[in-house]
Design an enzyme around this catalytic site. Structure first.
Site, PDB file in Angstrom:
ATOM      1  N   HIS A  40       0.848  -1.199   0.000  1.00  0.00           N
ATOM      2  CA  HIS A  40       0.000   0.000   0.000  1.00  0.00           C
ATOM      3  C   HIS A  40       0.879   1.244   0.000  1.00  0.00           C
ATOM      4  O   HIS A  40       1.662   1.454   0.910  1.00  0.00           O
ATOM      5  CB  HIS A  40      -0.926  -0.005   1.214  1.00  0.00           C
ATOM      6  CG  HIS A  40      -2.113  -0.893   1.033  1.00  0.00           C
ATOM      7  ND1 HIS A  40      -3.373  -0.538   1.420  1.00  0.00           N
ATOM      8  CD2 HIS A  40      -2.229  -2.122   0.467  1.00  0.00           C
ATOM      9  CE1 HIS A  40      -4.220  -1.509   1.101  1.00  0.00           C
ATOM     10  NE2 HIS A  40      -3.545  -2.490   0.530  1.00  0.00           N
ATOM     11  N   TYR A  75      -9.599   5.362   6.662  1.00  0.00           N
ATOM     12  CA  TYR A  75      -9.830   5.718   8.066  1.00  0.00           C
ATOM     13  C   TYR A  75     -10.931   6.769   8.073  1.00  0.00           C
ATOM     14  O   TYR A  75     -10.814   7.780   7.384  1.00  0.00           O
ATOM     15  CB  TYR A  75      -8.571   6.312   8.695  1.00  0.00           C
ATOM     16  CG  TYR A  75      -7.501   5.289   9.032  1.00  0.00           C
ATOM     17  CD1 TYR A  75      -7.470   4.677  10.282  1.00  0.00           C
ATOM     18  CD2 TYR A  75      -6.518   4.932   8.108  1.00  0.00           C
ATOM     19  CE1 TYR A  75      -6.496   3.752  10.612  1.00  0.00           C
ATOM     20  CE2 TYR A  75      -5.531   3.996   8.429  1.00  0.00           C
ATOM     21  CZ  TYR A  75      -5.534   3.415   9.679  1.00  0.00           C
ATOM     22  OH  TYR A  75      -4.569   2.491  10.005  1.00  0.00           O
ATOM     23  N   PRO A 121      -5.090   0.688  18.464  1.00  0.00           N
ATOM     24  CA  PRO A 121      -4.742   0.143  17.147  1.00  0.00           C
ATOM     25  C   PRO A 121      -4.763   1.141  15.990  1.00  0.00           C
ATOM     26  O   PRO A 121      -4.302   0.825  14.891  1.00  0.00           O
ATOM     27  CB  PRO A 121      -5.792  -0.957  16.933  1.00  0.00           C
ATOM     28  CG  PRO A 121      -6.920  -0.615  17.838  1.00  0.00           C
ATOM     29  CD  PRO A 121      -6.340   0.109  18.995  1.00  0.00           C
ATOM     30  N   LYS A 168       0.446   0.199  14.919  1.00  0.00           N
ATOM     31  CA  LYS A 168       1.834   0.164  15.386  1.00  0.00           C
ATOM     32  C   LYS A 168       2.195  -1.029  16.285  1.00  0.00           C
ATOM     33  O   LYS A 168       3.375  -1.337  16.456  1.00  0.00           O
ATOM     34  CB  LYS A 168       2.145   1.451  16.181  1.00  0.00           C
ATOM     35  CG  LYS A 168       2.270   2.683  15.331  1.00  0.00           C
ATOM     36  CD  LYS A 168       3.617   2.718  14.646  1.00  0.00           C
ATOM     37  CE  LYS A 168       3.640   3.662  13.492  1.00  0.00           C
ATOM     38  NZ  LYS A 168       3.726   3.070  12.184  1.00  0.00           N
ATOM     39  N   TYR A 186       3.502   6.809   9.987  1.00  0.00           N
ATOM     40  CA  TYR A 186       2.714   5.636   9.601  1.00  0.00           C
ATOM     41  C   TYR A 186       3.614   4.540   9.010  1.00  0.00           C
ATOM     42  O   TYR A 186       3.460   3.362   9.335  1.00  0.00           O
ATOM     43  CB  TYR A 186       1.605   6.021   8.611  1.00  0.00           C
ATOM     44  CG  TYR A 186       0.506   4.970   8.529  1.00  0.00           C
ATOM     45  CD1 TYR A 186      -0.635   5.063   9.320  1.00  0.00           C
ATOM     46  CD2 TYR A 186       0.638   3.876   7.679  1.00  0.00           C
ATOM     47  CE1 TYR A 186      -1.627   4.095   9.267  1.00  0.00           C
ATOM     48  CE2 TYR A 186      -0.347   2.896   7.610  1.00  0.00           C
ATOM     49  CZ  TYR A 186      -1.480   3.012   8.407  1.00  0.00           C
ATOM     50  OH  TYR A 186      -2.453   2.046   8.353  1.00  0.00           O
TER      51      TYR A 186
HETATM   52  P1  FAD Z   1       0.567 -11.197  21.768  1.00  0.00           P
HETATM   53  O1  FAD Z   1       0.176 -11.268  20.341  1.00  0.00           O
HETATM   54  O2  FAD Z   1      -0.447 -10.790  22.770  1.00  0.00           O
HETATM   55  O3  FAD Z   1       1.193 -12.579  22.182  1.00  0.00           O
HETATM   56  C1  FAD Z   1       1.462 -12.926  23.522  1.00  0.00           C
HETATM   57  C2  FAD Z   1       1.396 -14.439  23.690  1.00  0.00           C
HETATM   58  O4  FAD Z   1       1.719 -14.784  25.032  1.00  0.00           O
HETATM   59  C3  FAD Z   1      -0.013 -14.981  23.441  1.00  0.00           C
HETATM   60  O5  FAD Z   1       0.047 -16.072  22.543  1.00  0.00           O
HETATM   61  C4  FAD Z   1      -0.501 -15.392  24.819  1.00  0.00           C
HETATM   62  O6  FAD Z   1      -1.400 -16.495  24.785  1.00  0.00           O
HETATM   63  C5  FAD Z   1       0.799 -15.746  25.518  1.00  0.00           C
HETATM   64  N1  FAD Z   1       0.727 -15.645  26.979  1.00  0.00           N
HETATM   65  C6  FAD Z   1       0.058 -14.730  27.721  1.00  0.00           C
HETATM   66  N2  FAD Z   1       0.202 -14.963  29.021  1.00  0.00           N
HETATM   67  C7  FAD Z   1       0.992 -16.058  29.137  1.00  0.00           C
HETATM   68  C8  FAD Z   1       1.506 -16.798  30.235  1.00  0.00           C
HETATM   69  N3  FAD Z   1       1.226 -16.452  31.504  1.00  0.00           N
HETATM   70  N4  FAD Z   1       2.283 -17.863  29.991  1.00  0.00           N
HETATM   71  C9  FAD Z   1       2.588 -18.225  28.705  1.00  0.00           C
HETATM   72  N5  FAD Z   1       2.112 -17.567  27.617  1.00  0.00           N
HETATM   73  C10 FAD Z   1       1.336 -16.498  27.825  1.00  0.00           C
HETATM   74  N6  FAD Z   1      -0.471  -3.918  15.249  1.00  0.00           N
HETATM   75  C11 FAD Z   1       0.101  -3.494  14.087  1.00  0.00           C
HETATM   76  O7  FAD Z   1       1.339  -3.365  14.049  1.00  0.00           O
HETATM   77  N7  FAD Z   1      -0.611  -3.219  12.961  1.00  0.00           N
HETATM   78  C12 FAD Z   1      -1.976  -3.340  12.953  1.00  0.00           C
HETATM   79  O8  FAD Z   1      -2.596  -3.111  11.914  1.00  0.00           O
HETATM   80  C13 FAD Z   1      -2.635  -3.723  14.181  1.00  0.00           C
HETATM   81  N8  FAD Z   1      -3.973  -3.850  14.227  1.00  0.00           N
HETATM   82  C14 FAD Z   1      -4.567  -4.323  15.369  1.00  0.00           C
HETATM   83  C15 FAD Z   1      -5.949  -4.460  15.391  1.00  0.00           C
HETATM   84  C16 FAD Z   1      -6.575  -4.940  16.546  1.00  0.00           C
HETATM   85  C17 FAD Z   1      -8.065  -5.060  16.557  1.00  0.00           C
HETATM   86  C18 FAD Z   1      -5.807  -5.319  17.691  1.00  0.00           C
HETATM   87  C19 FAD Z   1      -6.480  -5.860  18.932  1.00  0.00           C
HETATM   88  C20 FAD Z   1      -4.434  -5.178  17.667  1.00  0.00           C
HETATM   89  C21 FAD Z   1      -3.800  -4.680  16.515  1.00  0.00           C
HETATM   90  N9  FAD Z   1      -2.413  -4.528  16.467  1.00  0.00           N
HETATM   91  C22 FAD Z   1      -1.822  -4.039  15.325  1.00  0.00           C
HETATM   92  C23 FAD Z   1      -1.590  -4.867  17.626  1.00  0.00           C
HETATM   93  C24 FAD Z   1      -0.955  -6.270  17.559  1.00  0.00           C
HETATM   94  O9  FAD Z   1      -1.945  -7.238  17.321  1.00  0.00           O
HETATM   95  C25 FAD Z   1      -0.214  -6.585  18.849  1.00  0.00           C
HETATM   96  O10 FAD Z   1       0.607  -5.490  19.167  1.00  0.00           O
HETATM   97  C26 FAD Z   1       0.644  -7.870  18.716  1.00  0.00           C
HETATM   98  O11 FAD Z   1      -0.165  -9.002  18.779  1.00  0.00           O
HETATM   99  C27 FAD Z   1       1.698  -7.952  19.823  1.00  0.00           C
HETATM  100  O12 FAD Z   1       2.392  -9.168  19.728  1.00  0.00           O
HETATM  101  P2  FAD Z   1       3.034  -9.849  21.008  1.00  0.00           P
HETATM  102  O13 FAD Z   1       3.675 -11.103  20.533  1.00  0.00           O
HETATM  103  O14 FAD Z   1       3.844  -8.853  21.736  1.00  0.00           O
HETATM  104  O15 FAD Z   1       1.802 -10.158  21.972  1.00  0.00           O
HETATM  105  C1  DHB Z   2      -5.916  -2.998  10.456  1.00  0.00           C
HETATM  106  C2  DHB Z   2      -5.835  -2.793  11.809  1.00  0.00           C
HETATM  107  C3  DHB Z   2      -5.428  -1.573  12.278  1.00  0.00           C
HETATM  108  O1  DHB Z   2      -5.326  -1.352  13.599  1.00  0.00           O
HETATM  109  C4  DHB Z   2      -5.096  -0.538  11.415  1.00  0.00           C
HETATM  110  O2  DHB Z   2      -4.716   0.661  11.929  1.00  0.00           O
HETATM  111  C5  DHB Z   2      -5.166  -0.747  10.055  1.00  0.00           C
HETATM  112  C6  DHB Z   2      -5.577  -1.996   9.580  1.00  0.00           C
HETATM  113  C7  DHB Z   2      -6.373  -4.316   9.962  1.00  0.00           C
HETATM  114  O3  DHB Z   2      -6.686  -5.191  10.779  1.00  0.00           O
HETATM  115  O4  DHB Z   2      -6.438  -4.499   8.742  1.00  0.00           O
END
Ligand code: FAD
Ligand code: DHB
Length: 388
Positions: free
Chosen positions: A72, A200, A292, A296, A383
């Site tokens: 994109h 957006y 979100p 980021k 971004y």
């Molecule tokens: P997580 O994905 O939360 O992984 C943590 C893992 O640890 C999980 O599998 C969990 O089960 C495990 N865990 C938890 N507690 C324990 C425990 N006690 N013992 C063992 N394991 C455990 N980010 C972007 O960059 N771009 C986007 O477009 C974007 N869109 C998003 C849209 C939505 C709706 C949401 C909710 C989030 C979005 N994010 C986005 C954010 C992104 O999804 C998270 O920042 C990302 O998942 C972080 O990864 P992580 O591995 O740090 O944590």
């Molecule tokens: C998506 C999620 C986001 O948080 C965002 O800022 C843009 C796109 C997505 O899930 O596609």
């Protein structure tokens, strides 16, 4: 069991760290609370920056992303029914990629399985011991018995609700937090997206986002109340609420259909400082959360992992602890810029208060963004992840 680095959590941060360490000959074990299927079922991030793409390549799992991911070059912002285009490519020379977190997780899981590195799923009551001593340990229950892993370092990649950050004495940690009085209700549907670029939407009824996963699969979000639950949002109600928030062209292009996933995410800004406690390092959502809106969270998790992997590789290969010593400070510089950008996008695009003063400020902020090349460039740089 003994390993060099025990990783808590098999989300994108833990899996990516594991793969980068393995590539560099560093032994690691991942301990995950849920099953692999559960982890794969979580639909979250969609937009990834160049730094994340580069790391997935470095980890040797970028092939499918390059094949199926969508580049994109810009984004659309719709204000009260009128659309504006911001070109990342023209303003910064860079682009982002739309490729789902579910796919990234699958690629990393497959990569890990292919090299035979261990991930212990469904591990309960994970506990961290002696993080300040020379020999940290991780204990947990699995298949009815208790297990222990001895290691050199622990990487806390277990997300916001994980155990790693909670294992640190409260006096050693500073928490910064803002909770927003709203959530995002998201659905995934097997329908073509309304536009080639993400839209957006700022609208008096509340924020909306039109995103996608492929030319035939759409991802939509609408601002909802924190009191809402999924049961009160049947698909028809979702489409009825999304439609009026869109501009005429998008409304006409909107194809509705049954949802294949639906979830509500609360919006929160959170940072824990520092990100290192003795031999425990926090990475990703375990250390910080962004709302979100700025896309980021996953990208920050990937950049933490980049710094941490480099520090650990330096420790084992060059016998230098410089990277590990600077890990927290380096990561936090980037974290706070992403926090600021995500907070700004959130407050500019959501209906956060009923005070007309706030609404007028949003319009002024947006008007400045569309008229000033400097403002548009600053937006685009943030971004695509440039100023870090
Ligand atoms: P997580 O994905 O939360 O992984 C943590 C893992 O640890 C999980 O599998 C969990 O089960 C495990 N865990 C938890 N507690 C324990 C425990 N006690 N013992 C063992 N394991 C455990 N980010 C972007 O960059 N771009 C986007 O477009 C974007 N869109 C998003 C849209 C939505 C709706 C949401 C909710 C989030 C979005 N994010 C986005 C954010 C992104 O999804 C998270 O920042 C990302 O998942 C972080 O990864 P992580 O591995 O740090 O944590
Ligand atoms: C998506 C999620 C986001 O948080 C965002 O800022 C843009 C796109 C997505 O899930 O596609």
């Amino acid at each position: 069991m003994r390993t060099q680095v025990a990783i808590i959590g098999a989300g994108p941060a833990g899996l990516l760290l594991g793969q980068l360490l393995h590539k560099n000959g560093i032994d690691n074990v991942i301990v995950e609370r849920h099953t692999g299927e559960y982890v794969l079922g979580r639909v979250r991030a969609g937009v990834i920056e160049q730094v994340t793409m580069d790391l997935l390549d470095e980890a040797g799992v970028g092939e499918r992303m390059h094949r199926d991911g969508l580049i994109h070059d810009g984004v659309q912002i719709c204000v009260d029914g009128k659309r504006h285009h911001l070109s990342f490519k023209e303003l910064t020379g860079k682009s982002v990629m739309v490729y789902g977190q579910t796919e990234i997780t699958k690629d990393l899981m497959d990569g890990r399985a292919a090299v035979g590195a261990p991930t212990l799923y469904a591990a309960y009551d994970v506990a961290l011991h002696d993080i300040h001593g020379g020999k940290p340990r991780v204990t947990f229950r699995k298949d009815g018995s208790t297990h222990e892993i001895e290691c050199d370092f622990i990487a806390g990649c277990d997300g916001f609700h994980g155990i790693s950050r909670k294992s640190v004495p409260p006096s050693a940690i500073s928490n910064y937090e803002r909770v927003y009085p709203l959530g995002w209700l998201g659905i995934l549907s097997e329908t073509p997206p309304v536009s080639e670029e993400l839209i957006y939407v700022r609208h008096p009824r509340g924020f909306a986002l039109c995103s996608m996963r492929s030319p035939t699969r759409s991802r939509y979000y609408i601002q909802c109340s924190l009191a809402d639950d999924i049961e009160s949002w049947p698909d028809e109600r979702f489409w009825e609420e999304l439609r009026p928030r869109l501009d005429d062209e998008a409304r006409e292009a909107l194809v509705t259909g049954p949802s294949i996933e639906k979830s509500i995410a609360p919006l929160r800004s959170f940072v824990a400082e520092p990100m290192r406690f003795g031999r425990l390092f926090l990475a990703g959502d375990a250390a910080h959360i962004v709302p979100p809106t700025g896309a980021k969270g996953l990208n920050l998790a990937a950049s933490d992992v980049q710094y941490l992997a480099r520090g650990l590789i330096e420790h084992y290969r060059d016998k230098s602890d410089s990277g590990l010593e600077h890990y927290s400070e380096r990561a936090l510089l980037r974290v706070w810029k992403a926090e600021r950008f995500s907070w700004w996008m959130t407050t500019m695009l959501h209906r956060i208060s009923d005070n007309p003063f706030d609404y007028q400020l949003q319009l002024a902020d947006l008007d400045y963004l569309f008229r000033s090349k400097a403002a548009a460039t600053a937006f685009a740089e943030n971004y695509v992840g440039l100023p870090y």
